[in-house]
Design a protein around this motif. Structure first.
Motif, mmCIF file in Angstrom:
data_model
loop_
_atom_site.group_PDB
_atom_site.id
_atom_site.type_symbol
_atom_site.label_atom_id
_atom_site.label_comp_id
_atom_site.label_asym_id
_atom_site.label_seq_id
_atom_site.Cartn_x
_atom_site.Cartn_y
_atom_site.Cartn_z
ATOM 1 N N GLY A 1 0.787 -1.230 0.000
ATOM 2 C CA GLY A 1 0.000 0.000 0.000
ATOM 3 C C GLY A 1 0.816 1.275 0.000
ATOM 4 O O GLY A 1 0.262 2.368 -0.046
ATOM 5 N N VAL A 2 2.166 1.153 0.037
ATOM 6 C CA VAL A 2 2.984 2.357 0.152
ATOM 7 C C VAL A 2 3.382 2.931 -1.201
ATOM 8 O O VAL A 2 3.538 4.136 -1.346
ATOM 9 C CB VAL A 2 4.236 2.092 1.030
ATOM 10 N N VAL A 3 3.560 2.061 -2.206
ATOM 11 C CA VAL A 3 4.023 2.544 -3.504
ATOM 12 C C VAL A 3 3.356 1.730 -4.611
ATOM 13 O O VAL A 3 3.152 0.525 -4.468
ATOM 14 C CB VAL A 3 5.574 2.470 -3.607
ATOM 15 N N ALA B 1 -2.274 14.830 -4.269
ATOM 16 C CA ALA B 1 -3.197 13.982 -3.513
ATOM 17 C C ALA B 1 -2.528 12.671 -3.099
ATOM 18 O O ALA B 1 -2.698 12.201 -1.966
ATOM 19 C CB ALA B 1 -4.446 13.698 -4.345
ATOM 20 N N SER B 2 -1.741 12.081 -3.989
ATOM 21 C CA SER B 2 -1.093 10.808 -3.669
ATOM 22 C C SER B 2 -0.029 10.985 -2.577
ATOM 23 O O SER B 2 0.112 10.141 -1.690
ATOM 24 C CB SER B 2 -0.481 10.181 -4.927
ATOM 25 N N VAL B 3 0.726 12.096 -2.628
ATOM 26 C CA VAL B 3 1.725 12.373 -1.585
ATOM 27 C C VAL B 3 1.032 12.593 -0.244
ATOM 28 O O VAL B 3 1.450 12.065 0.790
ATOM 29 C CB VAL B 3 2.576 13.610 -1.950
ATOM 30 N N LEU B 4 -0.023 13.380 -0.262
ATOM 31 C CA LEU B 4 -0.760 13.675 0.968
ATOM 32 C C LEU B 4 -1.410 12.432 1.552
ATOM 33 O O LEU B 4 -1.530 12.297 2.770
ATOM 34 C CB LEU B 4 -1.811 14.746 0.700
ATOM 35 N N ASN B 5 -1.803 11.510 0.687
ATOM 36 C CA ASN B 5 -2.410 10.272 1.172
ATOM 37 C C ASN B 5 -1.407 9.463 1.986
ATOM 38 O O ASN B 5 -1.738 8.887 3.023
ATOM 39 C CB ASN B 5 -2.920 9.448 -0.019
ATOM 40 N N ASN B 6 -0.148 9.434 1.535
ATOM 41 C CA ASN B 6 0.893 8.745 2.301
ATOM 42 C C ASN B 6 1.212 9.491 3.597
ATOM 43 O O ASN B 6 1.469 8.875 4.634
ATOM 44 C CB ASN B 6 2.161 8.582 1.450
ATOM 45 N N ALA C 1 -10.120 13.751 -5.871
ATOM 46 C CA ALA C 1 -9.116 13.228 -6.811
ATOM 47 C C ALA C 1 -8.739 11.799 -6.441
ATOM 48 O O ALA C 1 -8.611 10.926 -7.316
ATOM 49 C CB ALA C 1 -7.884 14.123 -6.813
ATOM 50 N N LEU C 2 -8.562 11.544 -5.143
ATOM 51 C CA LEU C 2 -8.206 10.195 -4.703
ATOM 52 C C LEU C 2 -9.336 9.197 -4.980
ATOM 53 O O LEU C 2 -9.081 8.071 -5.421
ATOM 54 C CB LEU C 2 -7.865 10.199 -3.210
ATOM 55 N N GLU C 3 -10.562 9.611 -4.738
ATOM 56 C CA GLU C 3 -11.703 8.717 -4.994
ATOM 57 C C GLU C 3 -11.821 8.402 -6.485
ATOM 58 O O GLU C 3 -12.099 7.263 -6.877
ATOM 59 C CB GLU C 3 -12.990 9.359 -4.467
ATOM 60 N N LYS C 4 -11.587 9.411 -7.305
ATOM 61 C CA LYS C 4 -11.636 9.220 -8.760
ATOM 62 C C LYS C 4 -10.527 8.278 -9.214
ATOM 63 O O LYS C 4 -10.736 7.377 -10.036
ATOM 64 C CB LYS C 4 -11.485 10.586 -9.443
ATOM 65 N N MET C 5 -9.322 8.457 -8.656
ATOM 66 C CA MET C 5 -8.197 7.584 -8.997
ATOM 67 C C MET C 5 -8.446 6.157 -8.516
ATOM 68 O O MET C 5 -8.108 5.191 -9.208
ATOM 69 C CB MET C 5 -6.908 8.136 -8.392
ATOM 70 N N ALA D 1 -11.330 4.681 -8.183
ATOM 71 C CA ALA D 1 -12.336 4.075 -9.057
ATOM 72 C C ALA D 1 -11.729 3.658 -10.391
ATOM 73 O O ALA D 1 -12.104 2.636 -10.977
ATOM 74 C CB ALA D 1 -13.482 5.062 -9.282
ATOM 75 N N LYS D 2 -10.771 4.447 -10.868
ATOM 76 C CA LYS D 2 -10.195 4.225 -12.195
ATOM 77 C C LYS D 2 -8.993 3.281 -12.173
ATOM 78 O O LYS D 2 -8.810 2.453 -13.066
ATOM 79 C CB LYS D 2 -9.783 5.567 -12.792
ATOM 80 N N TYR D 3 -8.140 3.402 -11.114
ATOM 81 C CA TYR D 3 -6.870 2.671 -11.109
ATOM 82 C C TYR D 3 -6.736 1.663 -9.972
ATOM 83 O O TYR D 3 -5.706 0.988 -9.874
ATOM 84 C CB TYR D 3 -5.699 3.660 -11.043
ATOM 85 N N GLY D 4 -7.723 1.572 -9.093
ATOM 86 C CA GLY D 4 -7.684 0.549 -8.056
ATOM 87 C C GLY D 4 -7.619 1.099 -6.644
ATOM 88 O O GLY D 4 -7.387 2.290 -6.421
ATOM 89 N N PRO D 5 -7.805 0.220 -5.645
ATOM 90 C CA PRO D 5 -7.928 0.623 -4.228
ATOM 91 C C PRO D 5 -6.658 1.219 -3.628
ATOM 92 O O PRO D 5 -6.711 1.763 -2.529
ATOM 93 C CB PRO D 5 -8.311 -0.674 -3.525
ATOM 94 N N PHE D 6 -5.520 1.106 -4.316
ATOM 95 C CA PHE D 6 -4.281 1.717 -3.822
ATOM 96 C C PHE D 6 -4.505 3.189 -3.481
ATOM 97 O O PHE D 6 -3.912 3.716 -2.534
ATOM 98 C CB PHE D 6 -3.177 1.587 -4.881
ATOM 99 N N TYR D 7 -5.366 3.868 -4.242
ATOM 100 C CA TYR D 7 -5.555 5.316 -4.099
ATOM 101 C C TYR D 7 -6.697 5.696 -3.149
ATOM 102 O O TYR D 7 -7.018 6.876 -3.021
ATOM 103 C CB TYR D 7 -5.810 5.948 -5.470
ATOM 104 N N ARG D 8 -7.281 4.721 -2.485
ATOM 105 C CA ARG D 8 -8.393 5.021 -1.584
ATOM 106 C C ARG D 8 -7.967 6.049 -0.535
ATOM 107 O O ARG D 8 -6.910 5.914 0.082
ATOM 108 C CB ARG D 8 -8.831 3.724 -0.895
ATOM 109 N N PRO D 9 -8.756 7.117 -0.322
ATOM 110 C CA PRO D 9 -8.345 8.165 0.620
ATOM 111 C C PRO D 9 -8.210 7.660 2.049
ATOM 112 O O PRO D 9 -9.041 6.879 2.519
ATOM 113 C CB PRO D 9 -9.450 9.228 0.522
ATOM 114 N N ASP D 10 -7.180 8.125 2.747
ATOM 115 C CA ASP D 10 -6.954 7.749 4.132
ATOM 116 C C ASP D 10 -8.076 8.332 5.009
ATOM 117 O O ASP D 10 -8.562 9.445 4.760
ATOM 118 C CB ASP D 10 -5.610 8.300 4.596
ATOM 119 N N PRO D 11 -8.484 7.605 6.054
ATOM 120 C CA PRO D 11 -9.553 8.087 6.946
ATOM 121 C C PRO D 11 -9.265 9.455 7.576
ATOM 122 O O PRO D 11 -10.199 10.157 7.983
ATOM 123 C CB PRO D 11 -9.644 7.011 8.014
ATOM 124 N N LEU D 12 -7.991 9.844 7.691
ATOM 125 C CA LEU D 12 -7.654 11.133 8.308
ATOM 126 C C LEU D 12 -8.350 12.296 7.603
ATOM 127 O O LEU D 12 -8.746 13.272 8.253
ATOM 128 C CB LEU D 12 -6.138 11.346 8.279
#
Length: 365
Positions: free
Chosen positions: A242-244, A295-300, A344-348, A350-361
């Motif tokens: 889930g990190v990269v 968005a991807s950096v902030l998610n990590n 943006a994360l939710e859209k990603m 849906a399109k590219y897989g659960p890796f991009y699911r937004p963090d609960p924070l």
């Protein structure tokens, strides 16, 4: 890294033994230290007497037993290969004084796992200096699962005594803090080229002028080295999928020896004569919206907070000192709009897989 750590430690008054497996490596290390100190003296940053004092506090030794006599803290800076780390620590554990603490200068390998090669996990810790140690202020301190509070306190005090700024990664997570932000971002920039058709120069310009980085992400990757990035990617992804989200271009460039500035070609091409910067501009930045990359950096970053590995203040400090960010990450997120980041994360996802699911924070923000 080893000779740089030795230099900054001796400059702060510590008696240092510098150890390597052959005398020629030690000779080279001491020559580099002398060169660095001569440069500092020529600029008036230290006196000739101070230079001599620093050199006199560093003793190069090949014999391991002799090198470890009376050691309080042993800092290891061997290459990022787990089998090699384990071999070195098995030797160290047998030869070092019983009370000596061990600190691995690793940027990605798990501290808890390396510590298993020793009989002293409570006195084992991660101490990640940034390169070059003589100039970079940031040091990540990473306790393993068995590290004692006393070892952590001692290590933080040591780092601060060098005039460095420590950030504590409270959990031994893949990538720690800085690499958990940086390494995945290199891959996301490659995905962005595929997904948007933007050029490297457009993406780099947007990262520099839109996100407040000191240089573009591809440029920073070339400066760091594709060998470093690839090895870190493999280690991090092996331990946490889930990190990269690995992009094949990184491994391809590594295999083709396109390592960046050190080989003359990475994402960009470089000549040998002088240090070159890629021509980036605000006009080029207009050709790419960095929302998904941010968005991807902030998610990590959010993951680090949600999982108790760090907090926003420490993450911002690490990003400022380790990545040279001019603008705080979460301030950038607020300016972009937290709703847009999550969208943006939710859209990603849906399109590219659960890796991009937004963090609960994000729900709390």
């Amino acid at each position: 890294m080893g000779h740089g750590i030795a230099q900054v430690s001796a400059a702060s008054g510590y008696e240092v033994v510098l150890r390597d497996i052959e005398q020629r490596f030690l000779d080279s290390a001491m020559e580099k230290i002398r060169w660095s100190l001569d440069k500092m003296a020529s600029k008036g940053r230290i006196t000739a007497e101070e230079k001599d004092g620093i050199l006199n506090r560093i003793r190069p030794v090949v014999a391991l037993g002799e090198a470890l006599e009376g050691a309080d803290l042993v800092i290891e800076a061997v290459p990022e290969v787990m089998d090699l780390k384990r071999k070195v620590y098995a030797e160290l554990d047998a030869a070092a004084p019983e009370g000596a603490a061990f600190a691995s200068n690793t940027s990605t390998l798990p501290i808890t796992e390396i510590a298993q090669a020793t009989s002293r996990p409570e006195r084992f810790i991660g101490i990640h200096f940034f390169n070059p140690p003589q100039l970079m202020k940031l040091v990540e301190v990473i306790p393993g699962e068995g590290t004692s509070d006393e070892t952590t306190r001692m290590t933080l005090e040591y780092v601060e005594s060098l005039g460095k700024q420590a950030v504590l990664c409270r959990k031994d997570v893949p990538g720690f803090i800085v690499n958990r932000l940086f390494i995945p971002m290199v891959h996301e920039a490659c995905h962005a080229m595929d997904r948007t058709g933007a050029s490297m120069e457009q993406i780099d310009s947007a990262v520099k002028f839109g996100l407040g980085f000191p240089m573009g992400i591809f440029e920073l990757a070339d400066f760091t080295g594709m060998d470093v990035i690839h090895k870190a990617t493999v280690e991090m992804h092996q331990r946490d999928k889930g990190v990269v989200n690995p992009h094949p271009l990184v491994e391809k460039m590594f295999n083709e020896k396109k390592l960046g500035k050190k080989s003359g070609e990475g994402y960009y091409k470089y000549s040998d004569e002088k240090y070159e910067r890629v021509a980036l501009s605000e006009e080029l930045a207009a050709g790419y919206d960095p929302l998904e990359l941010a968005a991807s950096v902030l998610n990590n970053a959010a993951w680090l907070v949600s999982n108790g590995a760090s907090d926003i203040e420490e993450i911002e400090k690490a990003a400022r000192l380790g990545l040279g960010l001019k603008n705080p990450l979460f301030e950038t997120a607020k300016e972009m709009g937290m709703g847009r980041i999550v969208g943006a994360l939710e859209k990603m996802a849906a399109k590219y897989g659960p890796f991009y699911r937004p963090d609960p924070l994000f729900a709390t923000m």
